[in-house]
Scaffold this motif. Structure first.
Motif, PDB file in Angstrom:
ATOM      1  N   PRO A  38       0.789  -1.195  -0.010  1.00 25.62           N
ATOM      2  CA  PRO A  38       0.190   0.043   0.089  1.00 25.62           C
ATOM      3  C   PRO A  38       0.817   1.135   0.079  1.00 25.62           C
ATOM      4  N   LYS A  92      -5.651   0.639   0.889  1.00 23.63           N
ATOM      5  CA  LYS A  92      -4.673   1.631   0.488  1.00 23.63           C
ATOM      6  C   LYS A  92      -4.637   3.018   0.818  1.00 23.63           C
ATOM      7  N   GLU A 116       1.678   2.486  -3.413  1.00 28.30           N
ATOM      8  CA  GLU A 116       0.547   3.117  -4.338  1.00 28.30           C
ATOM      9  C   GLU A 116      -0.028   4.011  -3.467  1.00 28.30           C
TER      10      GLU A 116
END
Length: 257
Positions: free
Chosen positions: A54, A203, A57
């Motif tokens: 995560p 995320k 991103e």
């Protein structure tokens, strides 16, 4: 004579409920045991939580938070090196300067003060340089030196307060943007996939966690430095005030007709 059937009284034939279905288990929340076992046995848990994925991103918010963390670390290191007693109010300096002053060894006192680069040494040097002035004028000059230098210390730790305030907001903004993006992707891809939705929300929430991880240490260091600077200011006031009362009140009283 009626024959009593005692088969129901045999312990081996009694019907036992599973532990999580008993009334006491339901009362104390043990009904969650099967669900917890299912979660622990799930493939996602078996693979372990990946916290690096995560972060890769996280988006622009994590880049901003990373820059803030670097700035905060630089400020902390710089202030740890300079917000120290020897740079503000060295131990024993006022006592040694006072002894030389009372003995009339002003040259030695000035040499002693010149060997120390601190706020207190500059205050005492001002007293020696303008010892011919009255108490009010010298006190004003000494207070100005202390006030300017202490405010400069406070100014240099102020970026920590800014980062502690802004970092959680940046993290929250990144979370909101990430959740909007996740729901938008789900809306375009047809049927909702719970796994995909959970992954997108996870995320997005990384941004909030990162913002808090940057803000909390920055806030702690800011208040720690502020407390230390305030304590040094009180010590400066105490030591400088003692020297002013010793050398200038007496002079003023002697000059009074």
């Amino acid at each position: 004579m009626d024959i009593v059937d005692t088969s129901a009284l045999v312990p081996s034939q009694t019907v036992r409920r599973p532990m999580h279905e008993t009334p006491m288990a339901k009362r104390y929340g043990l009904t969650m045991i099967p669900a917890l076992a299912a979660v622990l046995a799930s493939p996602a848990h078996a693979q372990g939580f990946d916290g690096v994925g995560p972060l890769r991103e996280g988006g622009v918010a994590l880049v901003v938070l990373l820059a803030m963390s670097v700035i905060a670390l630089w400020v902390v290191i710089e202030r740890v090196r300079h917000v120290r007693r020897k740079f503000v109010v060295p131990e024993g300096l006022a006592r040694r300067a006072d002894a030389l002053w009372q003995e009339g060894k002003l040259d030695q006192a000035e040499t002693l003060l010149a060997s120390h680069s601190s706020t207190l040494s500059r205050m005492l040097h001002y007293m020696l340089a303008y010892r011919s002035l009255d108490l009010v004028s010298v006190t004003k000059g000494v207070e100005d030196i202390a006030s300017i230098e202490l405010r400069e210390h406070l100014r240099r730790i102020y970026p920590l307060a800014i980062i502690a305030t802004v970092a959680p907001i940046v993290g929250l903004l990144g979370t909101v943007a990430g959740m909007i993006e996740a729901f938008h992707a789900l809306a375009l891809n047809g049927p909702i996939d719970p796994a995909l939705l959970a992954s997108g929300i996870s995320k997005a929430l990384v941004n909030t966690a990162a913002g808090l991880c940057v803000a909390l240490p920055a806030l702690a260091f800011y208040h720690g430095f502020k407390y230390r600077i305030t304590a040094f200011g009180l010590e400066l006031e105490r030591q400088a005030g003692a020297l002013l009362r010793t050398h200038f009140v007496r002079t003023t009283a002697g000059a009074t007709p």
